[in-house]
Write a protein that holds these residues in place. Sequence first.
Motif, mmCIF file in Angstrom:
data_model
loop_
_atom_site.group_PDB
_atom_site.id
_atom_site.type_symbol
_atom_site.label_atom_id
_atom_site.label_comp_id
_atom_site.label_asym_id
_atom_site.label_seq_id
_atom_site.Cartn_x
_atom_site.Cartn_y
_atom_site.Cartn_z
ATOM 1 N N SER A 47 -40.274 28.863 52.666
ATOM 2 C CA SER A 47 -38.832 29.483 52.994
ATOM 3 C C SER A 47 -37.723 28.819 53.603
ATOM 4 C CB SER A 47 -39.336 30.675 54.013
ATOM 5 O OG SER A 47 -40.845 31.910 53.683
ATOM 6 N N CYS A 48 -36.827 29.164 53.267
ATOM 7 C CA CYS A 48 -35.425 28.878 53.844
ATOM 8 C C CYS A 48 -34.964 28.972 55.053
ATOM 9 C CB CYS A 48 -34.029 29.362 52.727
ATOM 10 S SG CYS A 48 -32.449 28.615 53.449
ATOM 11 N N CYS A 50 -32.658 30.907 56.575
ATOM 12 C CA CYS A 50 -32.049 32.147 56.505
ATOM 13 C C CYS A 50 -33.461 33.409 56.112
ATOM 14 C CB CYS A 50 -31.239 32.761 55.313
ATOM 15 S SG CYS A 50 -32.343 32.581 53.837
ATOM 16 N N GLU A 52 -35.442 33.992 53.490
ATOM 17 C CA GLU A 52 -35.611 34.614 52.253
ATOM 18 C C GLU A 52 -36.868 32.855 51.460
ATOM 19 O OE1 GLU A 52 -33.133 34.417 48.009
ATOM 20 O OE2 GLU A 52 -32.177 34.770 49.880
ATOM 21 N N CYS A 79 -33.502 27.432 47.220
ATOM 22 C CA CYS A 79 -33.172 28.691 48.069
ATOM 23 C C CYS A 79 -31.774 29.435 46.972
ATOM 24 C CB CYS A 79 -32.024 28.890 49.597
ATOM 25 S SG CYS A 79 -31.543 30.450 50.591
ATOM 26 N N ALA A 81 -29.842 32.265 47.479
ATOM 27 C CA ALA A 81 -29.308 31.948 48.413
ATOM 28 C C ALA A 81 -28.007 30.614 49.244
ATOM 29 C CB ALA A 81 -29.454 33.426 50.113
ATOM 30 N N HIS A 82 -28.141 29.578 49.204
ATOM 31 C CA HIS A 82 -27.386 28.485 49.250
ATOM 32 C C HIS A 82 -28.156 27.592 48.091
ATOM 33 C CE1 HIS A 82 -28.909 30.962 53.428
ATOM 34 N NE2 HIS A 82 -27.507 30.323 53.905
ATOM 35 N N TYR A 107 -25.925 23.624 58.465
ATOM 36 C CA TYR A 107 -27.342 24.418 58.359
ATOM 37 C C TYR A 107 -28.298 24.246 59.415
ATOM 38 C CZ TYR A 107 -25.119 25.739 53.841
ATOM 39 O OH TYR A 107 -24.252 26.176 52.837
ATOM 40 N N PHE A 111 -32.594 24.216 52.218
ATOM 41 C CA PHE A 111 -32.385 25.045 52.015
ATOM 42 C C PHE A 111 -33.407 25.041 50.672
ATOM 43 C CE2 PHE A 111 -28.783 22.109 50.916
ATOM 44 C CZ PHE A 111 -29.028 22.447 50.096
#
Length: 236
Positions: A47-48, A50, A52, A79, A81-82, A107, A111
């Motif tokens: 997972s990231c 974030c 996700e 990811c 989203a990134h 970050y 990611f």
Amino acid sequence: MDVQDAQKQRAALPAHVIEVGDEPLVRPERDSVGGWPFLDDAQEWPSCFCGEKLALLFQLDVPQGLEPFGGDHLLVFHCRAHNDASEPECAGGRLVPRYWDAPQLPYPRPFWRILLQRQAALPAAEPEPSVRAMPLTLRPFVDAPDDRGIGAQTFKLGGMPSWAQDPESYTCACGAELEYLCQVPEGMEFAVRPGLPEQPYSVGPDAYGMFLGNEVYLLACPAHCDPAAVWPVCQN
């Protein structure tokens, strides 16, 4: 054969071009874009930071003969989203301990996750939900560098990287010199299922990219100190 031809022949390296098929997969395959990831028993789907679940962009078995990684299973997650370039964090001439989890400013963690698994026998129960599952085919060729020492500019395993800028090298936190494994060409796109959120800085709503579309060179630890001991060098 003149001296220059002899030097080129000696420098030629075994490689495999990676080709993406046209027919969607309906069952797990070890060489695939998207699909069912083959992970070691103790490895969870990454997972990231974030929260996700990372998208599986592609996976493949490294053919025997491409040492020291022959027989490994490579998985590249990123990811949705990134989307940014990678920035190495070094200390004392080496990548920092657990560099695959080190901050990627702004970050708190990377990611992406790139894995070289050694016991990846079974596929995950569910496929990657975002990226369309497509087969990959590996075709062997001899990667002979050009007059500048640059290899074939294509999606490939092994051979000689076609550095877009100056060559880069890194020392793993364990002390081993990372070795080049795989190259992803600039602007590589991975088709996604309809109706998904658009990836930032991507080419559009129907595809995901990796590392802002840079040309990516995967350098991995030949000592296999950790499945995640792989560094993605980004150039354009």
